[in-house]
Motif scaffolding. Structure first.
Motif, PDB file in Angstrom:
ATOM      1  N   GLY A  94     130.598   9.405 196.555  1.00 54.95           N
ATOM      2  CA  GLY A  94     131.377  10.641 196.424  1.00 54.95           C
ATOM      3  C   GLY A  94     130.618  11.851 196.957  1.00 54.95           C
ATOM      4  N   GLN A  95     131.070  13.036 196.572  1.00 52.08           N
ATOM      5  CA  GLN A  95     130.430  14.274 197.015  1.00 52.08           C
ATOM      6  C   GLN A  95     129.092  14.459 196.290  1.00 52.08           C
ATOM      7  OE1 GLN A  95     131.485  16.724 199.159  1.00 52.08           O
ATOM      8  NE2 GLN A  95     133.338  15.614 199.754  1.00 52.08           N
ATOM      9  N   ARG A  96     128.160  15.098 196.964  1.00 53.32           N
ATOM     10  CA  ARG A  96     126.853  15.381 196.370  1.00 53.32           C
ATOM     11  C   ARG A  96     126.684  16.882 196.237  1.00 53.32           C
ATOM     12  NH1 ARG A  96     122.983  11.056 197.441  1.00 53.32           N
ATOM     13  NH2 ARG A  96     124.261   9.236 197.913  1.00 53.32           N
ATOM     14  N   GLY A  97     125.956  17.306 195.199  1.00 47.66           N
ATOM     15  CA  GLY A  97     125.705  18.738 195.014  1.00 47.66           C
ATOM     16  C   GLY A  97     126.417  19.252 193.778  1.00 47.66           C
ATOM     17  N   VAL A  98     126.838  20.510 193.848  1.00 45.58           N
ATOM     18  CA  VAL A  98     127.496  21.113 192.689  1.00 45.58           C
ATOM     19  C   VAL A  98     128.868  21.639 193.109  1.00 45.58           C
ATOM     20  CG1 VAL A  98     125.401  21.782 191.450  1.00 45.58           C
ATOM     21  CG2 VAL A  98     126.353  23.323 193.169  1.00 45.58           C
ATOM     22  N   VAL A  99     129.702  21.889 192.119  1.00 47.22           N
ATOM     23  CA  VAL A  99     131.010  22.479 192.413  1.00 47.22           C
ATOM     24  C   VAL A  99     130.781  23.980 192.592  1.00 47.22           C
ATOM     25  CG1 VAL A  99     133.349  22.865 191.563  1.00 47.22           C
ATOM     26  CG2 VAL A  99     132.156  20.729 191.025  1.00 47.22           C
ATOM     27  N   ASP A 100     130.840  24.417 193.823  1.00 47.12           N
ATOM     28  CA  ASP A 100     130.631  25.848 194.085  1.00 47.12           C
ATOM     29  C   ASP A 100     131.555  26.282 195.225  1.00 47.12           C
ATOM     30  OD1 ASP A 100     129.523  24.709 196.295  1.00 47.12           O
ATOM     31  OD2 ASP A 100     127.483  25.423 195.950  1.00 47.12           O
ATOM     32  N   PRO A 128     129.545  28.715 183.433  1.00 51.32           N
ATOM     33  CA  PRO A 128     129.752  30.073 183.948  1.00 51.32           C
ATOM     34  C   PRO A 128     129.397  30.223 185.437  1.00 51.32           C
ATOM     35  CG  PRO A 128     128.612  30.130 181.852  1.00 51.32           C
ATOM     36  CD  PRO A 128     128.759  28.689 182.205  1.00 51.32           C
ATOM     37  N   LYS A 129     128.307  29.569 185.886  1.00 50.72           N
ATOM     38  CA  LYS A 129     127.885  29.717 187.282  1.00 50.72           C
ATOM     39  C   LYS A 129     128.961  29.174 188.233  1.00 50.72           C
ATOM     40  CE  LYS A 129     123.445  29.359 189.499  1.00 50.72           C
ATOM     41  NZ  LYS A 129     122.221  28.610 189.582  1.00 50.72           N
ATOM     42  N   MET A 130     129.509  28.009 187.872  1.00 50.05           N
ATOM     43  CA  MET A 130     130.562  27.411 188.690  1.00 50.05           C
ATOM     44  C   MET A 130     131.786  28.325 188.729  1.00 50.05           C
ATOM     45  SD  MET A 130     133.023  24.192 187.815  1.00 50.05           S
ATOM     46  CE  MET A 130     134.471  25.157 187.426  1.00 50.05           C
ATOM     47  N   MET A 131     132.158  28.826 187.548  1.00 50.25           N
ATOM     48  CA  MET A 131     133.367  29.659 187.451  1.00 50.25           C
ATOM     49  C   MET A 131     133.218  30.895 188.328  1.00 50.25           C
ATOM     50  SD  MET A 131     135.245  28.208 184.997  1.00 50.25           S
ATOM     51  CE  MET A 131     136.144  29.332 183.987  1.00 50.25           C
ATOM     52  N   THR A 132     132.066  31.561 188.232  1.00 51.00           N
ATOM     53  CA  THR A 132     131.874  32.807 188.987  1.00 51.00           C
ATOM     54  C   THR A 132     131.918  32.523 190.479  1.00 51.00           C
ATOM     55  OG1 THR A 132     130.485  33.535 187.181  1.00 51.00           O
ATOM     56  CG2 THR A 132     130.343  34.825 189.192  1.00 51.00           C
ATOM     57  N   LEU A 157     135.073  32.998 195.480  1.00 49.72           N
ATOM     58  CA  LEU A 157     135.593  32.409 196.722  1.00 49.72           C
ATOM     59  C   LEU A 157     137.124  32.547 196.775  1.00 49.72           C
ATOM     60  CD1 LEU A 157     135.145  30.481 199.292  1.00 49.72           C
ATOM     61  CD2 LEU A 157     136.225  28.826 197.784  1.00 49.72           C
ATOM     62  N   LEU A 158     137.772  32.192 195.665  1.00 52.36           N
ATOM     63  CA  LEU A 158     139.241  32.223 195.639  1.00 52.36           C
ATOM     64  C   LEU A 158     139.738  33.639 195.929  1.00 52.36           C
ATOM     65  CD1 LEU A 158     140.013  29.910 192.573  1.00 52.36           C
ATOM     66  CD2 LEU A 158     140.081  29.329 195.002  1.00 52.36           C
TER      67      LEU A 158
END
Ligand code: FAD
Length: 446
Positions: free
Chosen positions: A388-394, A418-422, A427-428
């Protein structure tokens, strides 16, 4: 019609809030007292505003559906925090703004146009509140860093707020120039009563209702090393109506009046029956003792609460973006979509640190096989054979997964650290996703 009313609710609530906190200023202005220096009126105005805002904080606690149900818990709590800090600033400025002409009441100044009271018995409660308030706000901002139980903090927070409101009521009625007006006396009395009643409702009325609407633990299973699935079933009643993605305050194993309740998202789907399921990650006192809970144990809920729900939305697709246990409400949404054969396309982006932290993998992959749902797993520490994908959801990952037409038309539902959400929210916004098409919920407030 219902959707139109729903979209009117947030501006109406904000207007109502402004009306309530400005009411003392309007009544003081309408009292048509002898004019006095502008500076002293500003000082009084700051005091009136601060007190009204502090009283309004009681109903902004996030525990009332009429408020948080329209704005969402996230926004309600952030607003509560912001207004507390603003009220503190007004309260701190209030005494320093006055231009003093100290001394007792003069016969030639019956409405205190020229003089300010220095009577200690009239000022002492204001001084006490002035000293307590900064400590109270700082303690609230830092409570997560302090080493005592969350329930203790809640109790101290509620009782401390009540004490400060009582001190301010005494100070306003005894030392205030405008607040001595009979209409203002009634208004402060009514506002303080509403504030006090809101605590009574949360700590007495709601628990009393819960006693009559008890639940029982139906099943409890460890899904991953630190995450559990808990299911409760109604005990002698038909359950609660809710929407997929909402949350409840859950109390297992304590009497309803004990303050021992924690917010958890419902991970089951309303169409699946009256039982409520939760996905719970071990974090502290309650969640680290889930292994001691047994099927059959009594449970109580306050809810449902929250606005993280896709019911009644008309976007052609739903992007569900989760980090860790933030997948809980999104699982509820996916399950509901599957059970109701929802025609909307959906993509679940689900981030974890390691592969063994992924929950309900077979179920979500079965959703993917049945069409309409795409599941993208992202691992920060993948094994050598991870495909699958590697890394973080950002932001980078989300930009790769979704195309411009999806950013322009889809609904984005976020829940995670919180870091992912921000990162994703920024981006959105930069991609032109309008705020009403971004639904997000935080499990923790800084
Ligand atoms: C709307 C919402 C939905 C949530 N959904 C889930 C979920 O589905 N699954 C999950 O694992 N976690 C969820 N959480 C987080 C969960 O509430 C906390 O992890 C849990 O309460 C920790 O309790 P504890 O007694 O184990 O730990 P504690 O040591 O008592 O608390 C750890 C931290 O959890 C938070 N917390 C504890 N009690 C409360 C409370 N009564 N109200 C608000 N915050 C509290 C505080 O930030 C506290 O510092 C959610 C939180 C919120 C606000």
């Amino acid at each position: 019609m219902q959707a139109r009313l729903g979209s009117l609710w947030p501006p109406l609530l904000i207007l109502l809030y402004l009306g309530v906190i400005c009411l003392p200023l309007l009544l003081s202005w309408g009292a048509a007292m002898a004019p006095r220096s502008f500076r002293n009126d500003i000082a009084s105005g700051l005091g009136l505003l601060a007190f009204a805002m502090i009283l309004a904080e009681f109903v902004l606690s996030g525990r009332f559906r009429s408020g948080s149900g329209g704005l969402g818990l996230d926004i309600t709590i952030r607003f509560h925090q912001l207004m507390a800090r603003t009220a503190l600033a007004f309260a701190v400025l209030h005494p320093f703004m006055y231009r003093w002409l100290p001394g007792p009441h003069r016969p030639w100044d019956p409405t205190r146009q020229l003089t300010l009271t220095t009577d200690f018995s009239e000022l002492v409660t204001g001084i006490l509140a002035f000293l307590l308030l900064p400590g109270f706000v700082i303690l609230s901002m830092k409570h997560d860093d302090l080493d005592y139980r969350y329930e203790i903090w809640r109790l101290v927070h509620g009782l401390g707020a009540l004490l400060i409101a009582g001190l301010l009521l005494h100070h306003a009625l005894n030392a205030g120039r405008y607040s001595a007006d009979p209409v203002m006396v009634w208004m402060w009395g009514a506002m303080t009563a509403v504030a006090g009643f809101s605590l009574f409702a949360v700590y007495c009325l709601k628990p009393a209702y819960q006693v009559m609407h008890r639940w029982r633990v139906a099943a409890i299973d460890r899904l991953t090393p630190h995450q559990w699935a808990v299911t409760i079933t109604p005990d002698g009643h038909s359950g609660v109506p809710y929407k997929a993605g909402q949350f409840v305050w859950l109390n297992i194993g304590h009497v309803p009046f004990s303050l021992a309740e924690n917010p958890f998202s419902i991970s089951s789907a309303p169409s699946g029956g009256p039982d409520l399921s939760f996905l719970i990650k071990e974090a502290g006192d309650f969640t680290s003792q889930l292994d001691q809970i047994e099927a059959g144990e009594k449970a109580y809920i306050d809810g449902p609460h929250g606005t993280l729900t896709v019911a009644g939305r008309h976007e052609p697709g739903i992007a569900l973006i989760a980090g860790g246990v933030g997948v809980a409400p999104l699982l509820g949404i996916l399950r509901e979509c599957h059970l109701t054969d929802d025609p909307r396309q959906r993509v679940l982006v689900y981030g974890n640190r390691t592969e063994d932290q992924i929950v309900c993998r077979e179920e979500t992959e079965a959703f993917a096989r049945s069409g309409k749902t795409r599941v993208i797993h992202v691992l920060r520490e993948p094994g050598a054979d991870w495909r699958g994908q590697r890394g973080v959801v950002d932001a980078d990952l989300i930009e790769r997964v979704f195309d411009q037409s999806q950013f322009e038309t889809w609904l984005f539902v976020l829940c995670g650290p919180p870091k992912m959400m921000t990162s994703v929210e920024e981006l959105l916004t930069s991609k032109g996703v309008a705020a009403p098409r971004i639904l997000s919920e935080r499990f923790q407030y800084d």
